[in-house]
Design a protein around this motif. Structure first.
Motif, PDB file in Angstrom:
ATOM      1  N   ARG A 145       2.012  -1.602 -10.679  1.00 54.66           N
ATOM      2  CA  ARG A 145       0.776  -1.018 -10.182  1.00 54.66           C
ATOM      3  C   ARG A 145      -0.360  -2.020 -10.374  1.00 54.66           C
ATOM      4  N   HIS A 174       0.839  -1.190   0.000  1.00 52.70           N
ATOM      5  CA  HIS A 174       0.000   0.000   0.000  1.00 52.70           C
ATOM      6  C   HIS A 174       0.874   1.240   0.000  1.00 52.70           C
ATOM      7  N   GLU A 175       0.425   2.271  -0.694  1.00 54.95           N
ATOM      8  CA  GLU A 175       1.212   3.495  -0.840  1.00 54.95           C
ATOM      9  C   GLU A 175       1.571   4.117   0.514  1.00 54.95           C
ATOM     10  N   HIS A 176       0.655   4.047   1.471  1.00 52.51           N
ATOM     11  CA  HIS A 176       0.915   4.671   2.767  1.00 52.51           C
ATOM     12  C   HIS A 176       0.755   3.666   3.907  1.00 52.51           C
ATOM     13  N   THR A 208       5.374   1.081 -13.474  1.00 53.63           N
ATOM     14  CA  THR A 208       3.974   1.049 -13.919  1.00 53.63           C
ATOM     15  C   THR A 208       3.447  -0.374 -14.016  1.00 53.63           C
ATOM     16  N   GLN A 241      -6.803  -1.342 -11.606  1.00 55.06           N
ATOM     17  CA  GLN A 241      -7.977  -0.764 -10.955  1.00 55.06           C
ATOM     18  C   GLN A 241      -7.659  -0.123  -9.604  1.00 55.06           C
ATOM     19  N   TYR A 242      -6.435  -0.341  -9.102  1.00 52.25           N
ATOM     20  CA  TYR A 242      -6.045   0.264  -7.828  1.00 52.25           C
ATOM     21  C   TYR A 242      -4.659   0.908  -7.952  1.00 52.25           C
ATOM     22  N   GLU A 243      -4.369   1.443  -9.135  1.00 59.75           N
ATOM     23  CA  GLU A 243      -3.032   1.940  -9.442  1.00 59.75           C
ATOM     24  C   GLU A 243      -2.533   3.018  -8.493  1.00 59.75           C
ATOM     25  N   SER A 244      -3.443   3.865  -8.011  1.00 58.17           N
ATOM     26  CA  SER A 244      -3.009   4.992  -7.179  1.00 58.17           C
ATOM     27  C   SER A 244      -2.679   4.578  -5.744  1.00 58.17           C
ATOM     28  N   ASP A 245      -3.153   3.415  -5.320  1.00 57.05           N
ATOM     29  CA  ASP A 245      -2.988   3.015  -3.917  1.00 57.05           C
ATOM     30  C   ASP A 245      -2.158   1.746  -3.718  1.00 57.05           C
ATOM     31  N   TRP A 246      -2.185   0.839  -4.679  1.00 56.78           N
ATOM     32  CA  TRP A 246      -1.579  -0.460  -4.473  1.00 56.78           C
ATOM     33  C   TRP A 246      -0.574  -0.810  -5.564  1.00 56.78           C
ATOM     34  N   MET A 247       0.468  -1.486  -5.160  1.00 54.15           N
ATOM     35  CA  MET A 247       1.433  -2.010  -6.135  1.00 54.15           C
ATOM     36  C   MET A 247       1.949  -3.355  -5.631  1.00 54.15           C
TER      37      MET A 247
END
Length: 271
Positions: free
Chosen positions: A106, A33-35, A103, A109-115
Motif C-alpha cells: 500500500r 489503482h484500486e479501480h 499492507t 498516504q494513499y493506502e485506500s486507493d493505490w498500491m
C-alpha cells in the motif's frame, strides 16, 4: 558469488552464481489503482513534466495480482529445463505472495486507493543444477534490498516523485518482508542424500526434494516430484540441513552492504 544492483534501470536487482548456475534478477515497480489501471512511474523531473497531460499513455490493463514474475533463459541449452519452468515459476510466485504482506504494498498516504505492483524478472544465465534454489535467492536478495519511492498523486491522478532537497533526490523506504525463507534442494543418489546437487547428480537421482524453511524453522513448502519415497529420518535430516542453510544464507544477505562488502559494527570499525 552474490552482487547487488547489477541492473541500473531496476529499483533493485541481484546477480547470483553458485557453482555453474547463475541468475540475474531485477525488480521494477508500477502503481496500481484500486479501480483503475497499472501506471508506470516517471523517473526524472523531465519525464514528470512530459507526462503531466498524458498520464494515460503509459497505463496497462488492471492486473489480477500485485506480482508479475517472468522466468526466462539466455542460454542455448534451455530446452532441457523447459519442462521445469512452469512449476519453478509457480513456486517462486507463491513464495513471493507468502513473504510480502499486502499492507507493505500500500502506498503511504494513499493506502485506500493505490498500491505497488512489482515486476520481477529472473533470467537464467547458466545452469548446472539447483535452479530453483539459486533463482529464489536472487529474488529474495532483490526484495530484501528493494526501496520504494515516496510519491504524490494529484486530483487528476498525475503521479510525481517526492523531491526532498535541492538536488531533487527522491526519498525511498524499504519493503518489509514477513519472512525470509530459503530453498534447499536434495537429490537421492544410490542411497545417499546430496545437498545442492549439480545437473548430473539430479539426472542420476532416484528422487529429488526441495524445502523452503525460514529462520524460525517454519516450512513454507516442500516439493518432491515423485521418485523413491524418503523415510521419516531422511526427511528430518533434510529439514534440519535446510534450516542450517537458511541461517547461513540469510546471514550473508544481511551482513553485506549494497556493494557486496561485509558490514562491520562501529566497535569493530573503530578498532
Amino acid at each position: 558469488h552474490l552482487s547487488h544492483h547489477p541492473i541500473k534501470s531496476a529499483l533493485s536487482s541481484s546477480f547470483l552464481s553458485r557453482g555453474s548456475t547463475s541468475v540475474v534478477c531485477g525488480v521494477r515497480a508500477a502503481l496500481l489503482h484500486e479501480h483503475g489501471a497499472l501506471m508506470g512511474l516517471p523517473t526524472t523531473q523531465q519525464e514528470e513534466q512530459q507526462e503531466k497531460s498524458a498520464h494515460t499513455s503509459h497505463t496497462a490493463p488492471h492486473p489480477t495480482s500485485p506480482f508479475s514474475l517472468k522466468l526466462s533463459f539466455s542460454l542455448q541449452k534451455s530446452h532441457h529445463y523447459e519442462k521445469q519452468v512452469a512449476y519453478i515459476k509457480e513456486i517462486l510466485e507463491k513464495l513471493c505472495h507468502s513473504i510480502v504482506p499486502i499492507t507493505q504494498l500500500r502506498v503511504p498516504q494513499y493506502e485506500s486507493d493505490w498500491m505497488w505492483h512489482l515486476d520481477i524478472d529472473v533470467t537464467i544465465l547458466e545452469t548446472d543444477g539447483c535452479l530453483l534454489d539459486v533463482a529464489w535467492i536472487g529474488i529474495l536478495d532483490a526484495l530484501m534490498r528493494l526501496k520504494l519511492p515516496l510519491i504524490n498523486v494529484d486530483e487528476d491522478l498525475h503521479v510525481t516523485l517526492v523531491q526532498q532537497d535541492h538536488e531533487h533526490r527522491t526519498p525511498h523506504y524499504p519493503l518489509k518482508l514477513a519472512h525470509t525463507p530459503v530453498i534447499t534442494s536434495f537429490a537421492h543418489v544410490r542411497d545417499q542424500l546430496l545437498i545442492d546437487p549439480n545437473d548430473n547428480e539430479e539426472r542420476m537421482s532416484s528422487s529429488t526434494l526441495s524445502i523452503a524453511v525460514d529462520e524460525n524453522r517454519n516450512v513454507h513448502f516442500l516439493f518432491k516430484p515423485g521418485g523413491v519415497a524418503l523415510t521419516d529420518l531422511q526427511m528430518k535430516l533434510c529439514t534440519e540441513q535446510a534450516y542450517q542453510n537458511t541461517t547461513k544464507v540469510c546471514k550473508q544477505l544481511r551482513d553485506e552492504d549494497d556493494a557486496g562488502h561485509p558490514i562491520r559494527d562501529e566497535q569493530e570499525t573503530s578498532e
